[in-house]
Design a protein around this motif. Sequence first.
Motif, PDB file in Angstrom:
ATOM      1  N   ALA A  54       0.829  -1.206   0.000  1.00  0.00           N
ATOM      2  CA  ALA A  54       0.000   0.000   0.000  1.00  0.00           C
ATOM      3  C   ALA A  54       0.860   1.251   0.000  1.00  0.00           C
ATOM      4  CB  ALA A  54      -0.924  -0.004   1.224  1.00  0.00           C
ATOM      5  N   LEU A  55       1.937   1.229   0.763  1.00  0.00           N
ATOM      6  CA  LEU A  55       2.833   2.388   0.804  1.00  0.00           C
ATOM      7  C   LEU A  55       3.423   2.654  -0.576  1.00  0.00           C
ATOM      8  CD1 LEU A  55       5.273   3.271   3.653  1.00  0.00           C
ATOM      9  CD2 LEU A  55       6.034   3.463   1.297  1.00  0.00           C
ATOM     10  N   GLU A  56       3.754   1.589  -1.301  1.00  0.00           N
ATOM     11  CA  GLU A  56       4.290   1.780  -2.646  1.00  0.00           C
ATOM     12  C   GLU A  56       3.225   2.342  -3.587  1.00  0.00           C
ATOM     13  OE1 GLU A  56       7.108  -0.425  -5.946  1.00  0.00           O
ATOM     14  OE2 GLU A  56       6.242  -1.622  -4.312  1.00  0.00           O
ATOM     15  N   ARG A  57       1.977   1.869  -3.464  1.00  0.00           N
ATOM     16  CA  ARG A  57       0.903   2.430  -4.288  1.00  0.00           C
ATOM     17  C   ARG A  57       0.732   3.925  -3.989  1.00  0.00           C
ATOM     18  NH1 ARG A  57      -1.909  -2.093  -2.504  1.00  0.00           N
ATOM     19  NH2 ARG A  57      -3.361  -0.804  -1.282  1.00  0.00           N
ATOM     20  N   GLN A  58       0.790   4.269  -2.725  1.00  0.00           N
ATOM     21  CA  GLN A  58       0.676   5.668  -2.346  1.00  0.00           C
ATOM     22  C   GLN A  58       1.820   6.484  -2.947  1.00  0.00           C
ATOM     23  OE1 GLN A  58       1.235   6.462   1.827  1.00  0.00           O
ATOM     24  NE2 GLN A  58       0.274   8.483   1.723  1.00  0.00           N
TER      25      GLN A  58
ATOM     26  N   ALA B 138       4.046  10.657  -6.419  1.00  0.00           N
ATOM     27  CA  ALA B 138       5.280  11.049  -7.107  1.00  0.00           C
ATOM     28  C   ALA B 138       5.101  12.206  -8.091  1.00  0.00           C
ATOM     29  CB  ALA B 138       5.894   9.834  -7.803  1.00  0.00           C
ATOM     30  N   PRO B 139       4.055  12.239  -8.926  1.00  0.00           N
ATOM     31  CA  PRO B 139       3.937  13.348  -9.884  1.00  0.00           C
ATOM     32  C   PRO B 139       3.854  14.728  -9.228  1.00  0.00           C
ATOM     33  CG  PRO B 139       2.452  11.552 -10.464  1.00  0.00           C
ATOM     34  CD  PRO B 139       2.982  11.249  -9.110  1.00  0.00           C
ATOM     35  N   PHE B 140       3.404  14.777  -7.973  1.00  0.00           N
ATOM     36  CA  PHE B 140       3.222  16.073  -7.321  1.00  0.00           C
ATOM     37  C   PHE B 140       4.463  16.537  -6.558  1.00  0.00           C
ATOM     38  CE2 PHE B 140      -0.904  13.671  -6.898  1.00  0.00           C
ATOM     39  CZ  PHE B 140      -1.470  14.214  -8.037  1.00  0.00           C
TER      40      PHE B 140
ATOM     41  N   VAL C  82      10.923   5.466  -6.964  1.00  0.00           N
ATOM     42  CA  VAL C  82       9.578   6.004  -7.162  1.00  0.00           C
ATOM     43  C   VAL C  82       9.564   7.507  -6.868  1.00  0.00           C
ATOM     44  CG1 VAL C  82       7.153   5.895  -6.468  1.00  0.00           C
ATOM     45  CG2 VAL C  82       8.519   3.784  -6.610  1.00  0.00           C
ATOM     46  N   ILE C  83      10.122   7.892  -5.729  1.00  0.00           N
ATOM     47  CA  ILE C  83      10.136   9.308  -5.339  1.00  0.00           C
ATOM     48  C   ILE C  83      11.310  10.058  -5.952  1.00  0.00           C
ATOM     49  CG2 ILE C  83      10.176  10.923  -3.389  1.00  0.00           C
ATOM     50  CD1 ILE C  83       7.591   9.304  -3.676  1.00  0.00           C
ATOM     51  N   GLY C  84      12.435   9.358  -6.156  1.00  0.00           N
ATOM     52  CA  GLY C  84      13.586  10.005  -6.771  1.00  0.00           C
ATOM     53  C   GLY C  84      14.620  10.514  -5.790  1.00  0.00           C
TER      54      GLY C  84
ATOM     55  N   ILE D  24       7.079  15.300   3.377  1.00  0.00           N
ATOM     56  CA  ILE D  24       6.241  14.343   2.669  1.00  0.00           C
ATOM     57  C   ILE D  24       6.129  13.083   3.516  1.00  0.00           C
ATOM     58  CG2 ILE D  24       6.012  12.977   0.570  1.00  0.00           C
ATOM     59  CD1 ILE D  24       8.141  15.046  -0.609  1.00  0.00           C
ATOM     60  N   GLY D  25       4.939  12.793   4.007  1.00  0.00           N
ATOM     61  CA  GLY D  25       4.751  11.643   4.875  1.00  0.00           C
ATOM     62  C   GLY D  25       4.034  10.509   4.174  1.00  0.00           C
ATOM     63  N   LEU D  26       4.744   9.430   3.893  1.00  0.00           N
ATOM     64  CA  LEU D  26       4.152   8.237   3.282  1.00  0.00           C
ATOM     65  C   LEU D  26       3.888   7.186   4.353  1.00  0.00           C
ATOM     66  CD1 LEU D  26       6.367   7.834   0.084  1.00  0.00           C
ATOM     67  CD2 LEU D  26       4.033   8.748   0.195  1.00  0.00           C
TER      68      LEU D  26
END
Length: 458
Positions: free
Chosen positions: A100-104, A109-111, A145-147, A322-324
Motif C-alpha cells: 500500500a505504501l508503494e501504491r501511495q 510522485a507526480p506532485f 519512485v520518489i527520486g 512528505i509523509g508516506l
Amino acid sequence: MSPKVYPNDLDIIRNPEALRSWKDNLISLPYRSYLYSYPHKTSYRQLERKLPLSELWSGELADTFFLYMHIPFCGARCGFCNLFTLPDKRADVHAEYVDALERQAVQWAPFIQNKPVARFAIGGGTPTLLEPVQLDRLFHIAQHVIGMDPDQASISVETSPETVTSERLAILKSRQVDRVSMGIQSFIASEAEAIYRPQKPQEVERALEQLKRYPFPILNLDLIYGLPGQTLASWLYSLDKALSYEPEEMFIYPLYTREHTIVKPEHIRQSGEDQRLTFYSAARERLLARGYTQYSMRRFAKAEAGSGKSLLPYGCQEEGMIGLGCGARSYTRSVHYSSRYSVGRSATASIIADYVAAADYTHAEYGIVLSMDDQQRRFILKALLHTEGLALHSYVERFTTPALADYPELNLLVQTELAVIEHEVLRLTEEGFMYSDAIGDWFISPDIRARMESCVLS
C-alpha cells in the motif's frame, strides 16, 4: 491551563513581583508533553473539503523536501507510548502494508518530484520489525519512485534492540543510511519492566555490539529519566552505560504520562519525589563533560558527527515534509495533513486496514489549515526551542513584521532570564532550556489549545 499572557496584559513586565509570580507559575507546571511539531496532531480534524495533492504541493515554497515513511508496527506497546502504533509481528500483514505504501508513493510522485529530497527518515513503530526484503523495498521506493538521491540526502532509520540483526544492518549499510536511532530507555531490568518495555539488558548490549560491527556515521541512543523506581544513581548508570558505546548522538527524554498511556501519573508518584529536573541537570553536566554539544533540551551530539555526504540544505521549520504510510504527517506551508489518529488498538487497526484497502491516495482529508497565527507560532517555536534560537531578521523576512511586535509576550522570557536577545537572535538560556517544554506549552495559541483539549481519542 498554562499561564498564557496576551499583549494587553504586559503591564506584568513593569511589576517585579508579578513577573516573579508569572515565572514561578510557568516553571512549576507539571510535565505533560513536548512539542516536536506544531500544531499538535490532536488539533487535526476532518477537513471541510478533500484537498487535491496537486493543489497542495504545486505552490509549496520549500527548496527541498523531507521524505518520511511511517511503519506503524511494533513488537509490543511500551507503557509510555501514545503514538500511532500497532503491536503486530505478522510478516504477511507487513508485506500488504508495504504494498500500500508503494501504491501511495506512485500516486504522490507526480506532485513531489519537482524538488530534491534532502532528508529521508523511516520511523514507527519499529521499521526494522519488517522482514529484510520488505525493509529493503522501502529504500527502493524512496529512490526509484520518489527520486531520492542517497548521495545527497541524510538517511535515518529507527530500530529496537530485539530487531537488530546482521542481515538488516547490512541492508541499511548498503543503502547508505547515515543515522541509526535506537530507543533503550534504561539498562536496568526493573525500570524497563516498569514501563512495559519488552527487553532485557543483555538484549540491549547484544544489539549495541552488533551495531558497532556495522559502524554508521551517527549512532543515536535514547534514554528516559523519571521512570518508576529510578534513582539518580540508576539513571547515571544507564547514561554511562550508553556512553560506553560512544554514540555520536544522545537523546534524553523525561517520562510523560498521558490519558492513553499504560503508565499513569500515580506510577510516578509511587516512586517518590519527582526528581526529573535533577536527573536532567546531572545528565546535561555529564554529557557536556564528555564533549557533547547541547542542541535542545533533549538532543546532545558530538560536534563532528556527520555523514560526510554533501547534503542538500533543509530548513529547521520543517515545511515540505512528505509523509508516506498510515500515520505519517505531511507539512506544506499552509496545510498539515495525515491519516486519522488513534491510540487504542482496535481503532488503530481499523485505520491501518482502511489505508491498506484504499485505491486512491491523492487527496488530503484529515488535518488542519494553518492560520497566519499558526504559521507564525510554528516558525517561532521550531527555532526557539533549539540552541540556534530565533533569528529575528528571518522572521521579518518571512512575515514582514517583527516577532516581538506580533508577540510582545515573548519579552516575558527575556525579563525572567529564560531567554536572551544576542546579535538579533532570541535564544533560550541554560535555565530556559531546562523549562523549554513549559515554554512551548505556554506559547500554544488559544485556538489550537481548544482543539487539542476537545480531541477525543479511542
